[in-house]
Design a protein around this motif. Structure first.
Motif, PDB file in Angstrom:
ATOM      1  N   THR A 318     -86.799  83.414  73.358  1.00 47.63           N
ATOM      2  CA  THR A 318     -86.382  82.683  72.323  1.00 47.63           C
ATOM      3  C   THR A 318     -85.706  81.673  72.856  1.00 47.63           C
ATOM      4  O   THR A 318     -84.938  80.946  72.158  1.00 47.63           O
ATOM      5  N   ALA A 319     -85.555  81.228  74.112  1.00 49.36           N
ATOM      6  CA  ALA A 319     -85.070  80.068  74.905  1.00 49.36           C
ATOM      7  C   ALA A 319     -85.911  79.725  76.025  1.00 49.36           C
ATOM      8  O   ALA A 319     -86.402  80.651  76.645  1.00 49.36           O
ATOM      9  N   LEU A 320     -85.624  78.800  76.432  1.00 52.42           N
ATOM     10  CA  LEU A 320     -86.396  78.142  77.720  1.00 52.42           C
ATOM     11  C   LEU A 320     -85.978  78.951  78.767  1.00 52.42           C
ATOM     12  O   LEU A 320     -87.006  79.610  79.591  1.00 52.42           O
ATOM     13  N   PHE A 321     -84.712  79.313  79.093  1.00 56.71           N
ATOM     14  CA  PHE A 321     -84.222  80.139  80.136  1.00 56.71           C
ATOM     15  C   PHE A 321     -83.791  81.475  79.553  1.00 56.71           C
ATOM     16  O   PHE A 321     -82.937  81.388  78.600  1.00 56.71           O
ATOM     17  N   LEU A 404     -86.505  68.114 108.893  1.00 52.12           N
ATOM     18  CA  LEU A 404     -86.383  68.076 107.684  1.00 52.12           C
ATOM     19  C   LEU A 404     -85.844  69.249 107.126  1.00 52.12           C
ATOM     20  O   LEU A 404     -86.429  70.305 107.004  1.00 52.12           O
ATOM     21  N   ARG A 405     -84.722  69.217 106.250  1.00 56.19           N
ATOM     22  CA  ARG A 405     -84.287  70.381 105.554  1.00 56.19           C
ATOM     23  C   ARG A 405     -84.373  70.606 104.123  1.00 56.19           C
ATOM     24  O   ARG A 405     -83.999  69.384 103.333  1.00 56.19           O
ATOM     25  N   SER A 406     -84.719  71.500 103.462  1.00 54.31           N
ATOM     26  CA  SER A 406     -84.925  71.471 102.020  1.00 54.31           C
ATOM     27  C   SER A 406     -83.986  72.833 101.475  1.00 54.31           C
ATOM     28  O   SER A 406     -84.309  73.777 102.238  1.00 54.31           O
ATOM     29  N   SER A 407     -83.298  72.500 100.521  1.00 56.59           N
ATOM     30  CA  SER A 407     -82.039  73.834 100.123  1.00 56.59           C
ATOM     31  C   SER A 407     -82.166  73.734  98.479  1.00 56.59           C
ATOM     32  O   SER A 407     -82.031  72.893  98.023  1.00 56.59           O
ATOM     33  N   VAL A 408     -81.828  74.993  98.181  1.00 57.39           N
ATOM     34  CA  VAL A 408     -81.556  75.315  96.872  1.00 57.39           C
ATOM     35  C   VAL A 408     -80.324  76.438  97.038  1.00 57.39           C
ATOM     36  O   VAL A 408     -80.298  77.063  97.917  1.00 57.39           O
ATOM     37  N   ASP A 409     -79.606  76.145  96.123  1.00 58.22           N
ATOM     38  CA  ASP A 409     -78.285  76.941  95.853  1.00 58.22           C
ATOM     39  C   ASP A 409     -77.620  77.074  94.524  1.00 58.22           C
ATOM     40  O   ASP A 409     -78.553  76.647  93.648  1.00 58.22           O
ATOM     41  N   ASP A 410     -76.488  77.249  94.363  1.00 56.53           N
ATOM     42  CA  ASP A 410     -75.938  77.352  92.886  1.00 56.53           C
ATOM     43  C   ASP A 410     -76.035  76.032  92.247  1.00 56.53           C
ATOM     44  O   ASP A 410     -75.978  76.061  91.061  1.00 56.53           O
ATOM     45  N   GLU A 411     -75.914  74.769  92.914  1.00 54.12           N
ATOM     46  CA  GLU A 411     -75.852  73.618  92.365  1.00 54.12           C
ATOM     47  C   GLU A 411     -77.401  72.889  92.492  1.00 54.12           C
ATOM     48  O   GLU A 411     -77.772  72.267  91.777  1.00 54.12           O
ATOM     49  N   ARG A 412     -77.585  72.908  93.719  1.00 50.51           N
ATOM     50  CA  ARG A 412     -78.910  72.167  94.214  1.00 50.51           C
ATOM     51  C   ARG A 412     -80.161  72.725  93.926  1.00 50.51           C
ATOM     52  O   ARG A 412     -80.223  74.173  94.145  1.00 50.51           O
ATOM     53  N   GLY A 413     -81.264  72.024  93.259  1.00 54.05           N
ATOM     54  CA  GLY A 413     -82.531  72.642  93.202  1.00 54.05           C
ATOM     55  C   GLY A 413     -82.447  73.753  92.210  1.00 54.05           C
ATOM     56  O   GLY A 413     -83.171  74.871  92.228  1.00 54.05           O
ATOM     57  N   ASN A 414     -81.491  73.810  91.161  1.00 57.50           N
ATOM     58  CA  ASN A 414     -81.363  74.728  90.374  1.00 57.50           C
ATOM     59  C   ASN A 414     -81.229  74.308  88.846  1.00 57.50           C
ATOM     60  O   ASN A 414     -80.272  73.976  88.309  1.00 57.50           O
ATOM     61  N   ALA A 415     -82.447  74.595  88.219  1.00 57.94           N
ATOM     62  CA  ALA A 415     -82.397  74.002  86.907  1.00 57.94           C
ATOM     63  C   ALA A 415     -81.646  74.951  86.022  1.00 57.94           C
ATOM     64  O   ALA A 415     -81.164  74.422  84.783  1.00 57.94           O
ATOM     65  N   TRP A 416     -81.619  76.090  86.232  1.00 57.78           N
ATOM     66  CA  TRP A 416     -80.665  77.086  85.344  1.00 57.78           C
ATOM     67  C   TRP A 416     -79.258  76.500  85.326  1.00 57.78           C
ATOM     68  O   TRP A 416     -78.579  76.352  84.071  1.00 57.78           O
ATOM     69  N   SER A 417     -78.789  76.190  86.471  1.00 59.09           N
ATOM     70  CA  SER A 417     -77.262  75.519  86.333  1.00 59.09           C
ATOM     71  C   SER A 417     -77.315  74.376  85.648  1.00 59.09           C
ATOM     72  O   SER A 417     -76.473  74.340  84.795  1.00 59.09           O
ATOM     73  N   ALA A 418     -78.241  73.347  85.871  1.00 59.32           N
ATOM     74  CA  ALA A 418     -78.496  72.270  84.981  1.00 59.32           C
ATOM     75  C   ALA A 418     -78.431  72.527  83.489  1.00 59.32           C
ATOM     76  O   ALA A 418     -77.975  71.740  82.733  1.00 59.32           O
ATOM     77  N   TRP A 419     -79.256  73.509  83.220  1.00 56.11           N
ATOM     78  CA  TRP A 419     -79.366  73.867  81.765  1.00 56.11           C
ATOM     79  C   TRP A 419     -78.194  74.417  81.028  1.00 56.11           C
ATOM     80  O   TRP A 419     -77.780  74.100  79.987  1.00 56.11           O
ATOM     81  N   ARG A 420     -77.334  75.226  81.823  1.00 56.20           N
ATOM     82  CA  ARG A 420     -76.053  75.664  81.354  1.00 56.20           C
ATOM     83  C   ARG A 420     -75.266  74.563  81.095  1.00 56.20           C
ATOM     84  O   ARG A 420     -74.605  74.306  80.164  1.00 56.20           O
ATOM     85  N   GLU A 421     -75.318  73.435  82.043  1.00 50.38           N
ATOM     86  CA  GLU A 421     -74.279  72.720  81.787  1.00 50.38           C
ATOM     87  C   GLU A 421     -74.690  71.470  80.877  1.00 50.38           C
ATOM     88  O   GLU A 421     -73.813  71.011  80.070  1.00 50.38           O
ATOM     89  N   MET A 422     -75.931  71.574  80.276  1.00 52.90           N
ATOM     90  CA  MET A 422     -76.580  70.876  79.052  1.00 52.90           C
ATOM     91  C   MET A 422     -76.135  71.511  77.811  1.00 52.90           C
ATOM     92  O   MET A 422     -76.134  70.986  76.646  1.00 52.90           O
ATOM     93  N   VAL A 433     -86.416  68.091  79.277  1.00 52.78           N
ATOM     94  CA  VAL A 433     -87.442  69.260  79.960  1.00 52.78           C
ATOM     95  C   VAL A 433     -87.596  68.239  81.259  1.00 52.78           C
ATOM     96  O   VAL A 433     -87.510  68.756  82.412  1.00 52.78           O
ATOM     97  N   ASP A 434     -87.690  66.975  81.380  1.00 49.85           N
ATOM     98  CA  ASP A 434     -87.988  66.174  82.389  1.00 49.85           C
ATOM     99  C   ASP A 434     -86.715  66.062  83.293  1.00 49.85           C
ATOM    100  O   ASP A 434     -86.816  66.222  84.578  1.00 49.85           O
ATOM    101  N   MET A 435     -85.448  66.284  82.520  1.00 52.45           N
ATOM    102  CA  MET A 435     -84.255  66.243  83.518  1.00 52.45           C
ATOM    103  C   MET A 435     -84.108  67.335  84.188  1.00 52.45           C
ATOM    104  O   MET A 435     -83.827  67.617  85.504  1.00 52.45           O
ATOM    105  N   LEU A 436     -84.715  68.372  83.513  1.00 54.27           N
ATOM    106  CA  LEU A 436     -84.430  69.901  84.197  1.00 54.27           C
ATOM    107  C   LEU A 436     -85.738  70.013  85.420  1.00 54.27           C
ATOM    108  O   LEU A 436     -85.133  70.568  86.184  1.00 54.27           O
ATOM    109  N   ARG A 437     -86.730  69.457  85.070  1.00 53.42           N
ATOM    110  CA  ARG A 437     -87.733  69.374  86.213  1.00 53.42           C
ATOM    111  C   ARG A 437     -87.263  68.589  87.437  1.00 53.42           C
ATOM    112  O   ARG A 437     -87.254  69.048  88.459  1.00 53.42           O
ATOM    113  N   GLU A 438     -86.532  67.338  87.234  1.00 54.08           N
ATOM    114  CA  GLU A 438     -85.776  66.688  88.331  1.00 54.08           C
ATOM    115  C   GLU A 438     -84.809  67.746  88.867  1.00 54.08           C
ATOM    116  O   GLU A 438     -84.505  67.666  90.199  1.00 54.08           O
TER     117      GLU A 438
END
Length: 494
Positions: A318-321, A404-422, A433-438
């Motif tokens: 019923t929802a994207l996430f 070269l360092r690539s990271s994900v955490d509670d804020e970075r690389g985290n579309a679920w967190s962005a979706w909640r803030e939306m 959707v484009d913003m969430l992909r970014e």
């Protein structure tokens, strides 16, 4: 140096096979294969009515069966075109062959024994002969064939009747071998909880000399579900419990005729529910990181359940996430757990060292890769450490390396967190959707690290629930002798 085990990429799970006919599914699988590259794909429903293989009819007063492969060919063609092979699960029961009407899931997989075991064997034989004719014997011999799914649970096998399953396995395994003795067949694909099932199954196949080429089971760490509308909350055991489950088949079967067989964990995850929001979080990636780093020591494959949220066992999401199992949401938005797998795919092949919070690999070009993760509090994610330090000294050639360092955490690389803030939009607009992909892309930083006496000293400061990949490559300085970066905006002679 030894090779780092790649059991983590040998197989991944999927929703029922007929979903592969959909565009979103194929787009998601293409992305998964480009950035991760799994070798096999396992899902339910090969023989369920949605695939349309078993088609009984009456002619001249006589019951007959036509085996139709219209959808199966399209599904397998799509898999192979994307560089992934089936891990065939023989199930569920087609309604025209079922002995009862008990079903599981929103889409109604029948979980009763066959009304005719002879007709069931014919179905298996006809399907395998068709696949061999279409794709070649050498190809199909590389596809493991698993008999049923979680027969130790009454939801998945009527009454969880072990004797009835043993009979089904014997008929099925012999039907597979009647087609070609080199095809790989195994089971019992049990759910965690009743661990004596495997021992009983092993005793049966050994006593009756039933063919078996591998053993399989599943692994989860979540407790009972507390339901809320369109979701659940569950407690979790520590991630080490998954590794204990991975190790259990070899421990149980040691000293038996099945003791040396390959072990496939054909499903694993934290929660067994497709509507638990933990699956969407950075916590989940950090929680599973030590499992992916160490699981290859314990089994031959362990299949994350599943690659995509295209999954309908509890109904249409019923929802994207929505807490789906997938590495990706619908519309190919990457979750933090996707990045954990993508980081693993970028590791160098040779094992260097491993600790409770990191893994180091290298290759013969001098490239060094480090996967590191923050420890988690599995009882309350909010209590996980705010920061975590990892200090490493790694071998490196030359005077310096590029990091070269690539990271994900509670804020970075985290579309679920962005979706909640939306505001948790149920149906995000195309722009959202484009913003969430970014927002889902990892954060990246880079620097030059000096090498002293053949080693680079690396300090990694991890944020809460962070998973990070560091790639170190030798620096060959080709700066022209006349160049001076301090004069970028100056034309004066020095």
């Amino acid at each position: 140096m030894s090779r780092f085990p790649t059991a983590w990429r040998e197989c991944v799970g999927t929703g029922r096979m007929e979903l592969a006919l959909r565009r979103d599914y194929q787009d998601s699988l293409a992305l998964i294969q480009r950035e991760i590259g799994f070798r096999h794909l396992r899902g339910h429903g090969l023989f369920s009515d949605g695939m349309g293989i078993h088609r009984p009819y009456v002619l001249g007063g006589e019951r007959r069966v036509r085996h139709a492969f219209t959808y199966l060919d399209q599904v397998v063609d799509a898999y192979l075109e994307l560089g992934i092979r089936p891990f065939l699960e023989l199930g569920f029961m087609p309604s025209g062959l079922a002995s009862g009407d008990q079903t599981v899931f929103w889409w109604g997989g029948n979980v009763t024994p066959p009304a005719s075991h002879t007709e069931w064997a014919d179905l298996i034989g006809a399907t395998l002969r068709h696949l061999i004719a279409r794709y070649g014997i050498d190809e199909v011999r590389g596809w493991p064939i698993e008999v049923w799914n979680e027969p130790n649970l009454p939801q998945f096998w009527q009454d969880a009747d072990a004797d009835a399953y043993h009979h089904l396995y014997e008929v099925s395994a012999n039907a597979v071998k009647d087609v070609d003795a080199a095809l790989q067949v195994g089971g019992p694909a049990i759910s965690p909880g009743d661990d004596k099932w495997l021992e009983t199954f092993a005793a049966f196949v050994s006593r009756h000399d039933v063919p078996i080429d591998f053993v399989s089971r599943h692994a989860y760490t979540s407790g009972p579900a507390r339901h809320v509308p369109f979701g659940v909350h569950q407690s979790l055991a520590p991630a080490s419990a998954l590794l204990e489950q991975f190790a259990l088949p070899r421990k149980q079967l040691a000293g038996t005729p099945l003791g040396g067989l390959p072990v496939h964990i054909t499903e694993f995850n934290s929660s067994y529910r497709p509507d638990n929001p933990v699956h969407d979080t950075a916590f989940h990636a950090a929680y599973l990181a030590p499992v992916l780093a160490g699981g290859g020591d314990l089994c031959d494959s362990f299949a994350y359940w599943t690659f995509s949220d295209m999954f309908e066992e509890e109904g249409v999401p019923t929802a994207l996430f929505h807490g789906g199992f997938g590495l990706l949401t619908h519309r190919q938005i990457k979750k933090p757990i996707f990045h954990l797998y993508a980081f693993l795919a970028r590791l160098a092949p040779e094992f260097v060292s491993r600790g409770p919070d990191h893994l180091v690999t290298a290759d013969d070009s001098g490239r060094v890769t480090i996967l590191a993760w923050a420890p988690v509090d599995h009882t309350d994610a909010a209590n996980s450490p705010a920061t975590h330090h990892v200090l490493l000294s790694v071998p490196a050639p030359g005077p310096a390396v590029f990091l070269l360092r690539s990271s994900v955490d509670d804020e970075r690389g985290n579309a679920w967190s962005a979706w909640r803030e939306m505001g948790r939009p149920l149906a995000p607009s195309p722009r959202q959707v484009d913003m969430l992909r970014e927002a889902a892309e990892p954060a990246r930083v880079h620097r030059n690290v000096p090498v002293v006496d053949g080693r680079a000293e690396i300090e990694i400061v991890l944020a809460r629930h962070e998973v990070t990949l560091l790639e170190l490559t030798p620096v060959v300085d080709e700066t022209p002798p006349w160049w001076d970066d301090s004069r970028l905006v100056s034309g004066d002679e020095q």
